[in-house]
Design an enzyme around this catalytic site. Structure first.
Site, PDB file in Angstrom:
ATOM      1  N   THR A 249      32.226  36.700  36.480  1.00 48.73           N
ATOM      2  CA  THR A 249      32.613  38.092  36.760  1.00 48.73           C
ATOM      3  C   THR A 249      34.069  38.360  36.384  1.00 48.73           C
ATOM      4  OG1 THR A 249      33.110  37.442  39.051  1.00 48.73           O
ATOM      5  CG2 THR A 249      30.935  38.410  38.627  1.00 48.73           C
TER       6      THR A 249
ATOM      7  N   GLU B 162      37.364  29.523  34.613  1.00 47.30           N
ATOM      8  CA  GLU B 162      37.003  29.250  33.233  1.00 47.30           C
ATOM      9  C   GLU B 162      38.036  28.375  32.553  1.00 47.30           C
ATOM     10  OE1 GLU B 162      37.698  33.005  33.580  1.00 47.30           O
ATOM     11  OE2 GLU B 162      39.778  32.355  33.364  1.00 47.30           O
TER      12      GLU B 162
ATOM     13  N   ASP C 115      42.875  37.943  43.516  1.00 51.02           N
ATOM     14  CA  ASP C 115      42.024  36.857  43.031  1.00 51.02           C
ATOM     15  C   ASP C 115      42.843  35.794  42.313  1.00 51.02           C
ATOM     16  OD1 ASP C 115      39.809  38.061  44.069  1.00 51.02           O
ATOM     17  OD2 ASP C 115      39.042  38.839  42.164  1.00 51.02           O
ATOM     18  N   GLY C 116      43.897  36.207  41.607  1.00 52.85           N
ATOM     19  CA  GLY C 116      44.755  35.243  40.932  1.00 52.85           C
ATOM     20  C   GLY C 116      45.416  34.286  41.907  1.00 52.85           C
TER      21      GLY C 116
ATOM     22  N   SER D  67      34.329  40.496  30.781  1.00 47.41           N
ATOM     23  CA  SER D  67      35.043  41.515  30.012  1.00 47.41           C
ATOM     24  C   SER D  67      34.778  41.420  28.517  1.00 47.41           C
ATOM     25  CB  SER D  67      36.547  41.427  30.278  1.00 47.41           C
ATOM     26  OG  SER D  67      37.109  40.276  29.682  1.00 47.41           O
TER      27      SER D  67
END
Length: 293
Positions: free
Chosen positions: A187, A147, A71-72, A192
């Site tokens: 997500t 984000e 995902d990074g 987290s």
């Protein structure tokens, strides 16, 4: 079709998939160009590769961009897609792979579905950031898919984060930081630290404090039409400002304005996949021994 391939990871496994993918697609008659930074990582003797350099973004002559990594890596690929309308498909060679929907073992089946048009485009909203005074380190890549967050640089003291929405005072957060998340990023880091999960078709932001030093603040969801202004103060001189995985040090007292970017990012969702299916599969959403499916 004209297809771009992006990867920032040069492990033997990744490079092997890139070679196989290149061969598979070119044999089917498609034009495949690899990101320029892969030129020195791949052995030229085995295959003849063509490369591209975003200037500054991928141009719209490409039909797709394929991200090979986790995902990074897909978040990093957003920095070269930018204002273009090229959609991105992720092949997961990392761990969780929430955004990178194709498992590396099944990438050929995934590519066949893509080439046969068995997919939909998911439109994802993007955050844009401006600082006063302007900061040259983020002016060229001042956007984030997941984000924007401010966090402590000095680990020994709390931050004071004054927040306004549309120039109206919201509150002053005391704690380790503040996350402003898109639905896509809900997500990730925001989840987290106790934030809500938001499906990507919603038009909103999530403001989520990190380790707040009061019990009267909770995550807040606001429409993405709002402009969010934050000013951070604390002990020392600097705090951290992050846009996805890109982090800079910023002096206290800078005005940080966060708003919706003028452009979205499009990702590819293959037939048979969905946001809720991914929740169940990747995050074990609703796992209960009483549920049989």
């Amino acid at each position: 079709m004209k297809i771009a391939v992006f990867s920032g990871f040069y492990s033997p496994g990744n490079l092997n998939i890139i070679r196989e993918l290149h061969e598979y697609l070119t044999q089917k008659g498609h034009e495949v160009l690899l990101i320029k930074n892969l030129e020195n990582a791949l052995p030229k003797a085995l295959t003849s590769f063509d490369f591209f350099e975003p200037k500054p973004y991928l141009d719209d002559s490409f039909d797709f961009l394929i991200s090979i990594g986790g995902d990074g890596n897909l978040l990093d690929s957003v920095t070269i897609i930018g204002e273009s309308t090229v959609p991105v498909l992720g092949i997961n060679t990392g761990r969780l792979g929430f955004l990178t929907s194709i498992a590396k073992e099944l990438y050929r089946q995934g590519l066949d579905s893509l080439l046969e048009g068995q997919y939909t485009k998911i439109k994802r909203s993007v955050l844009s950031v401006m600082t006063t005074p302007p900061n040259s380190k983020i002016q060229k890549l001042n956007f984030a898919l997941n984000e924007v967050c401010v966090t402590r640089k000095n680990k020994l003291s709390l931050l004071q984060i004054e927040a306004k929405i549309n120039q109206e005072k919201l509150t002053t957060y005391w704690g380790d930081g503040l996350i402003i998340s898109t639905p896509t990023g809900s997500t990730g880091y925001s989840l987290s630290v106790g934030g809500p999960i938001v499906s990507p078709d919603n038009s909103c932001w999530v403001l989520n404090p990190i380790a707040p030093h009061n019990i009267s603040v909770r995550p807040l969801i606001v429409p993405d039409s709002n402009h969010i202004e934050i000013i951070v103060t604390g002990r020392g001189k600097n705090h951290l400002l992050s846009l996805d995985s890109r982090t800079i040090s910023l002096e206290y007292g800078n005005q940080i304005l966060v708003k919706k970017s003028e452009f979205p990012i499009h990702t590819i969702q293959l037939e048979g996949d969905s946001f809720f299916k991914t929740l169940r599969k990747k995050l074990y959403w609703g796992v209960d021994t009483r549920n049989r499916d």
